[in-house]
Design an enzyme around this catalytic site. Structure first.
Site, PDB file in Angstrom:
ATOM      1  N   SER A 130       0.921  -1.303   0.184  1.00  0.00           N
ATOM      2  CA  SER A 130       0.131  -0.051   0.018  1.00  0.00           C
ATOM      3  C   SER A 130       0.791   1.343   0.236  1.00  0.00           C
ATOM      4  O   SER A 130       0.333   2.436  -0.220  1.00  0.00           O
ATOM      5  CB  SER A 130      -0.936  -0.014   1.244  1.00  0.00           C
ATOM      6  OG  SER A 130      -0.106  -0.063   2.541  1.00  0.00           O
ATOM      7  N   ILE A 139       8.057   0.908  -0.433  1.00  0.00           N
ATOM      8  CA  ILE A 139       8.841   0.031  -1.448  1.00  0.00           C
ATOM      9  C   ILE A 139       7.910  -0.940  -2.202  1.00  0.00           C
ATOM     10  O   ILE A 139       8.100  -1.029  -3.436  1.00  0.00           O
ATOM     11  CB  ILE A 139      10.242  -0.917  -0.863  1.00  0.00           C
ATOM     12  CG1 ILE A 139      11.388   0.019  -0.272  1.00  0.00           C
ATOM     13  CG2 ILE A 139      10.808  -1.812  -1.814  1.00  0.00           C
ATOM     14  CD1 ILE A 139      12.391  -0.592   0.469  1.00  0.00           C
ATOM     15  N   ASP A 199      -3.753  -9.367   6.513  1.00  0.00           N
ATOM     16  CA  ASP A 199      -2.843  -9.479   7.526  1.00  0.00           C
ATOM     17  C   ASP A 199      -1.987 -10.957   7.356  1.00  0.00           C
ATOM     18  O   ASP A 199      -2.490 -11.797   7.603  1.00  0.00           O
ATOM     19  CB  ASP A 199      -3.536  -9.659   9.192  1.00  0.00           C
ATOM     20  CG  ASP A 199      -2.586  -9.692  10.200  1.00  0.00           C
ATOM     21  OD1 ASP A 199      -1.294 -10.030   9.987  1.00  0.00           O
ATOM     22  OD2 ASP A 199      -3.008  -9.435  11.502  1.00  0.00           O
ATOM     23  N   TYR A 213      14.906  -8.122  16.156  1.00  0.00           N
ATOM     24  CA  TYR A 213      14.600  -7.881  14.742  1.00  0.00           C
ATOM     25  C   TYR A 213      15.489  -8.722  13.733  1.00  0.00           C
ATOM     26  O   TYR A 213      15.147  -8.928  12.625  1.00  0.00           O
ATOM     27  CB  TYR A 213      14.857  -6.395  14.586  1.00  0.00           C
ATOM     28  CG  TYR A 213      15.023  -5.982  13.151  1.00  0.00           C
ATOM     29  CD1 TYR A 213      13.619  -5.734  12.364  1.00  0.00           C
ATOM     30  CD2 TYR A 213      15.950  -5.257  12.316  1.00  0.00           C
ATOM     31  CE1 TYR A 213      13.948  -5.327  11.008  1.00  0.00           C
ATOM     32  CE2 TYR A 213      16.217  -4.687  11.174  1.00  0.00           C
ATOM     33  CZ  TYR A 213      14.972  -4.848  10.232  1.00  0.00           C
ATOM     34  OH  TYR A 213      14.914  -4.788   9.126  1.00  0.00           O
TER      35      TYR A 213
END
Length: 376
Positions: A19, A22, A74, A168
């Site tokens: 949306s 990138i 999702d 992460y």
């Protein structure tokens, strides 16, 4: 910039997180060939701080010459992915390309990262990529030139890329391991590759995090879109590659990267995971026209004495510290100094230790920018 060749005309791309940023840039690049684009993302209603929804992205795709299907997804939800895949196949007759772009990030240490964020990053980055690939692969196997492209880094086991944000890194490397395993598993059937930017990329999220000061150190998402386009135009035996955007485009004959810069001539912020050792950042940054964050002083420079540049800089800092600054920053900074320092770059390389995350480095950089451009 890389011109369109028409090679993706009629192809159907399933892009997660498409949306904005990138993902949307890749969608628009393919749309200019006349491709079919499935925008699979969560943003169905306008976000209070981030522009764009799956529907506005779909409108831009069609304005660029492609056909679009917007799906609320999702990617942690198997049913939602499955329904989006079936809608895509029903509307366009199949799927030729999967771009695993959706990602979650929190650049925080182990003690500072709530398990809710750990679960989010592992759920979106690792599980979401694996699950989406699993559900799309049966349809890719029916394509004449199928591709999976994960926006994931090369697997670099240097501890510097783990110590400040272990969760992460694990989550992002999960996407990379999907490339490593699936490329071999489906060799000769599906091209599976990873693509990662050489420098930070300007996105709405980056602007919200760091403001104009960080954005000027970035390239636009167009460089990733052009590199992705080049990779997806390759035959399916081009597989198992961990690619960097700039390297891909150099092979395509691109030599001038200034058009991709947010601000031409401005120093660029190197991205994570690409350097074998922190000190290599100096050489890499200079190659790309940036000023190193911690370049050692020349041998001819005299050591700082009392009242020298470091001490004088801290005197400047003391002069601007007040109650409002403390409240706005809410950070604790520890300096281990041996030369120049640019906070965000020094944080990435491990030269600056912060109680918090990269947001604290960005706030420090803004604070230092208010000190009459004082430099350490």
């Amino acid at each position: 910039m890389l011109p369109n060749t028409g090679k993706l005309a009629g192809c159907t791309l399933f892009i997660t997180g498409g949306s904005r940023g990138i993902g949307k840039a890749i969608a628009l690049k393919a749309a200019r060939d006349g491709a079919n684009i499935v925008i699979a993302a969560k943003t169905a209603s306008p976000h209070p701080k981030l522009p764009g929804t799956i529907y506005t992205a779909a409108q831009e795709v069609e304005a660029a010459g492609g056909k679009a299907l917007a799906c609320v997804v999702d990617i942690r939800d198997e049913q939602q992915i499955g329904e989006a895949v079936e809608k895509a196949v029903s509307k366009f007759g199949g799927i030729d390309v999967l771009v695993n772009n959706a990602s979650a990030i929190s650049l925080t240490g182990t003690l500072e990262t709530p398990m809710k964020k750990v679960d989010l990053m592992l759920g979106v980055n690792l599980r979401g990529t694996y699950l989406t690939s699993k559900l799309v692969i049966p349809h890719l196997l029916k394509s004449h030139n199928p591709h999976i492209l994960n926006l994931a880094p090369p697997l670099n086991l240097n501890p510097v890329w783990f110590k400040n944000h272990t969760a992460y890194t694990m989550a992002k490397y999960g996407m990379s391991m999907c490339v490593l395993g699936m490329a071999e598993e489906f060799k000769g059937q599906i091209a599976v590759n990873a693509l990662w930017p050489r420098t930070a990329i300007q996105t709405a999220a980056m602007d919200m995090l760091g403001g104009d000061g960080i954005g000027k150190q970035c390239r636009t998402a167009d460089i990733m879109a052009d590199a992705a386009y080049a990779v997806l135009s390759q035959p399916k035996d081009y597989t198992g590659q961990f690619l960097v955007d700039e390297d891909v485009l150099k092979k395509e004959g691109i030599r001038d990267f200034d058009p991709y810069a947010v601000q031409k001539g401005h120093p660029l912020l190197p991205d994570f995971f690409l350097d074998e050792a922190p000190d290599d950042l100096v050489e890499k940054m200079e190659e790309h026209g940036a000023t190193p964050a911690f370049k050692p002083p020349s041998s001819s420079s005299a050591p700082p004495s009392a009242g020298g540049p470091i001490e004088s800089t801290f005197e400047v800092i003391k002069g601007v510290i007040n109650e409002d600054v403390v409240k706005s920053t809410q950070g604790i900074y520890q300096f281990d100094l041996s030369g120049k320092l640019k906070p965000t770059m020094a944080f990435m390389s491990g030269k600056l230790r912060i109680k918090g995350d990269m947001t604290m480095a960005i706030k420090l950089e803004k604070l230092m920018g208010r000190m009459n451009k004082a430099k350490l």
